[in-house]
Design a protein around this motif. Structure first.
Motif, PDB file in Angstrom:
ATOM      1  N   SER A  31       0.855  -1.186   0.000  1.00  0.00           N
ATOM      2  CA  SER A  31       0.000   0.000   0.000  1.00  0.00           C
ATOM      3  C   SER A  31       0.893   1.237   0.000  1.00  0.00           C
ATOM      4  O   SER A  31       2.100   1.167   0.223  1.00  0.00           O
ATOM      5  CB  SER A  31      -0.894   0.000   1.232  1.00  0.00           C
ATOM      6  N   PHE A  32       0.273   2.399  -0.216  1.00  0.00           N
ATOM      7  CA  PHE A  32       1.037   3.647  -0.169  1.00  0.00           C
ATOM      8  C   PHE A  32       1.630   3.862   1.223  1.00  0.00           C
ATOM      9  O   PHE A  32       2.752   4.359   1.362  1.00  0.00           O
ATOM     10  CB  PHE A  32       0.145   4.831  -0.541  1.00  0.00           C
ATOM     11  N   ARG A  33       0.893   3.488   2.252  1.00  0.00           N
ATOM     12  CA  ARG A  33       1.400   3.660   3.613  1.00  0.00           C
ATOM     13  C   ARG A  33       2.597   2.744   3.888  1.00  0.00           C
ATOM     14  O   ARG A  33       3.520   3.120   4.624  1.00  0.00           O
ATOM     15  CB  ARG A  33       0.284   3.390   4.629  1.00  0.00           C
ATOM     16  N   LEU A  34       2.596   1.547   3.323  1.00  0.00           N
ATOM     17  CA  LEU A  34       3.733   0.650   3.510  1.00  0.00           C
ATOM     18  C   LEU A  34       4.969   1.160   2.770  1.00  0.00           C
ATOM     19  O   LEU A  34       6.095   1.047   3.260  1.00  0.00           O
ATOM     20  CB  LEU A  34       3.373  -0.759   3.041  1.00  0.00           C
ATOM     21  N   VAL A  35       4.774   1.721   1.581  1.00  0.00           N
ATOM     22  CA  VAL A  35       5.900   2.330   0.862  1.00  0.00           C
ATOM     23  C   VAL A  35       6.449   3.497   1.665  1.00  0.00           C
ATOM     24  O   VAL A  35       7.668   3.685   1.780  1.00  0.00           O
ATOM     25  CB  VAL A  35       5.471   2.788  -0.547  1.00  0.00           C
ATOM     26  N   GLU A  36       5.548   4.294   2.257  1.00  0.00           N
ATOM     27  CA  GLU A  36       5.965   5.406   3.123  1.00  0.00           C
ATOM     28  C   GLU A  36       6.835   4.890   4.276  1.00  0.00           C
ATOM     29  O   GLU A  36       7.886   5.475   4.593  1.00  0.00           O
ATOM     30  CB  GLU A  36       4.731   6.109   3.680  1.00  0.00           C
ATOM     31  N   GLU A  37       6.425   3.800   4.888  1.00  0.00           N
ATOM     32  CA  GLU A  37       7.186   3.242   6.018  1.00  0.00           C
ATOM     33  C   GLU A  37       8.545   2.712   5.569  1.00  0.00           C
ATOM     34  O   GLU A  37       9.545   2.881   6.272  1.00  0.00           O
ATOM     35  CB  GLU A  37       6.373   2.114   6.661  1.00  0.00           C
ATOM     36  N   MET A  38       8.603   2.075   4.414  1.00  0.00           N
ATOM     37  CA  MET A  38       9.872   1.551   3.908  1.00  0.00           C
ATOM     38  C   MET A  38      10.856   2.686   3.623  1.00  0.00           C
ATOM     39  O   MET A  38      12.059   2.565   3.889  1.00  0.00           O
ATOM     40  CB  MET A  38       9.625   0.720   2.649  1.00  0.00           C
ATOM     41  N   LEU A  39      10.359   3.796   3.084  1.00  0.00           N
ATOM     42  CA  LEU A  39      11.235   4.933   2.826  1.00  0.00           C
ATOM     43  C   LEU A  39      11.672   5.599   4.135  1.00  0.00           C
ATOM     44  O   LEU A  39      12.812   6.065   4.255  1.00  0.00           O
ATOM     45  CB  LEU A  39      10.529   5.944   1.926  1.00  0.00           C
ATOM     46  N   LEU A  40      10.766   5.637   5.119  1.00  0.00           N
ATOM     47  CA  LEU A  40      11.107   6.232   6.417  1.00  0.00           C
ATOM     48  C   LEU A  40      12.227   5.459   7.084  1.00  0.00           C
ATOM     49  O   LEU A  40      13.104   6.044   7.741  1.00  0.00           O
ATOM     50  CB  LEU A  40       9.870   6.261   7.311  1.00  0.00           C
ATOM     51  N   GLU A  41      12.240   4.124   6.922  1.00  0.00           N
ATOM     52  CA  GLU A  41      13.300   3.305   7.508  1.00  0.00           C
ATOM     53  C   GLU A  41      14.667   3.692   6.938  1.00  0.00           C
ATOM     54  O   GLU A  41      15.687   3.536   7.594  1.00  0.00           O
ATOM     55  CB  GLU A  41      12.995   1.830   7.225  1.00  0.00           C
ATOM     56  N   ARG A  42      14.657   4.237   5.724  1.00  0.00           N
ATOM     57  CA  ARG A  42      15.899   4.717   5.097  1.00  0.00           C
ATOM     58  C   ARG A  42      16.170   6.183   5.405  1.00  0.00           C
ATOM     59  O   ARG A  42      17.062   6.780   4.811  1.00  0.00           O
ATOM     60  CB  ARG A  42      15.823   4.516   3.580  1.00  0.00           C
ATOM     61  N   GLY A  43      15.369   6.765   6.295  1.00  0.00           N
ATOM     62  CA  GLY A  43      15.585   8.159   6.662  1.00  0.00           C
ATOM     63  C   GLY A  43      14.941   9.157   5.727  1.00  0.00           C
ATOM     64  O   GLY A  43      15.252  10.348   5.769  1.00  0.00           O
TER      65      GLY A  43
END
Length: 234
Positions: A31-43
């Motif tokens: 989902s868009f929210r999961l992509v958001e979380e994956m990018l957040l993990e990379r800062g």
């Protein structure tokens, strides 16, 4: 008239990040929210709303430069239809799959009848430019009726057990449908499928690639093509 190149101007994030977010969303059941979380993990702090806008704007532009897998003369075509519920109404996704498992075309239609089957076959013949050696379908009689209307001299095999390749092609869509909590509109569904299927065709190795090295090489070539397309869009 030459096509105006897609511009990344006035976008705060670099094009490499935008292309990566689009690739993540269409390549994997996220989902868009999961992509958001994956990018957040990379800062990388970016909202899911922004990721949604990137996918709407850039996804379709990218795949315009990526051609659909084309059938070869003498190939087998697997045709099938699957029910998709949108807004409480039943629609039918008609899909054609080549012998290597690549999606040749797909159309969302309201009906499951001869007219709908004829439309799929007409589009296929026009876009592919060749006729198949054999056409394999389930036992829906509309395929045979459409074939007769178009006067196609193609061997038609109608048997559910022979059409596993087409039926299996629906599974990735079902996964995405659950993640997205169903599609909101027929137009949105068709737009999503256009990008989703072409990206999947690019990265999924053909069925003939049975060994790990061949699959690895195929994916490296796919990444190179994807990077070229997203750079040229600038």
């Amino acid at each position: 008239m030459s096509k105006i190149p897609l511009s990344y101007k006035r976008h705060r994030f670099p094009r490499e990040l935008i292309a990566h977010a689009v690739w993540l969303y269409f390549r994997f059941p996220l989902s868009f929210r999961l992509v958001e979380e994956m990018l957040l993990e990379r800062g990388i702090v970016v909202s899911y709303e922004t990721i949604c806008r990137w996918n709407l704007k850039f996804g379709a532009e990218y795949v315009r430069s990526l051609r659909r897998k084309r059938a070869k003369r003498g190939d087998l075509w697997h045709l099938d239809e699957v029910r998709v519920v949108i807004g409480g109404h039943i629609h039918w996704l008609w899909r054609a799959v080549g012998q290597d498992g690549y999606i040749l075309d797909e159309i969302l239609q309201k009906r499951r009848n001869t007219k709908a089957a004829k439309r799929l076959l007409t589009r296929l013949l026009r876009q592919q430019g060749v006729r198949p050696r054999r056409m394999i379908t389930d036992k829906l009689k509309s395929y045979g009726a459409a074939k007769r209307k178009l006067r196609l001299s193609v061997r038609h095999l109608s048997h559910k057990g022979l059409n596993n390749r087409a039926e299996n092609s629906h599974l990735p869509l079902r996964k995405r449908e659950r993640i997205m909590q169903r599609f909101r509109s027929p137009g949105g569904c068709q737009r999503f499928l256009t990008v989703f299927s072409i990206v999947r065709n690019l990265f999924v190795p053909p069925a003939a690639n049975a060994n790990a090295l061949a699959r690895h090489i195929h994916r490296l070539q796919a990444f190179a093509q994807w990077n070229t397309v997203t750079i040229l869009a600038a």
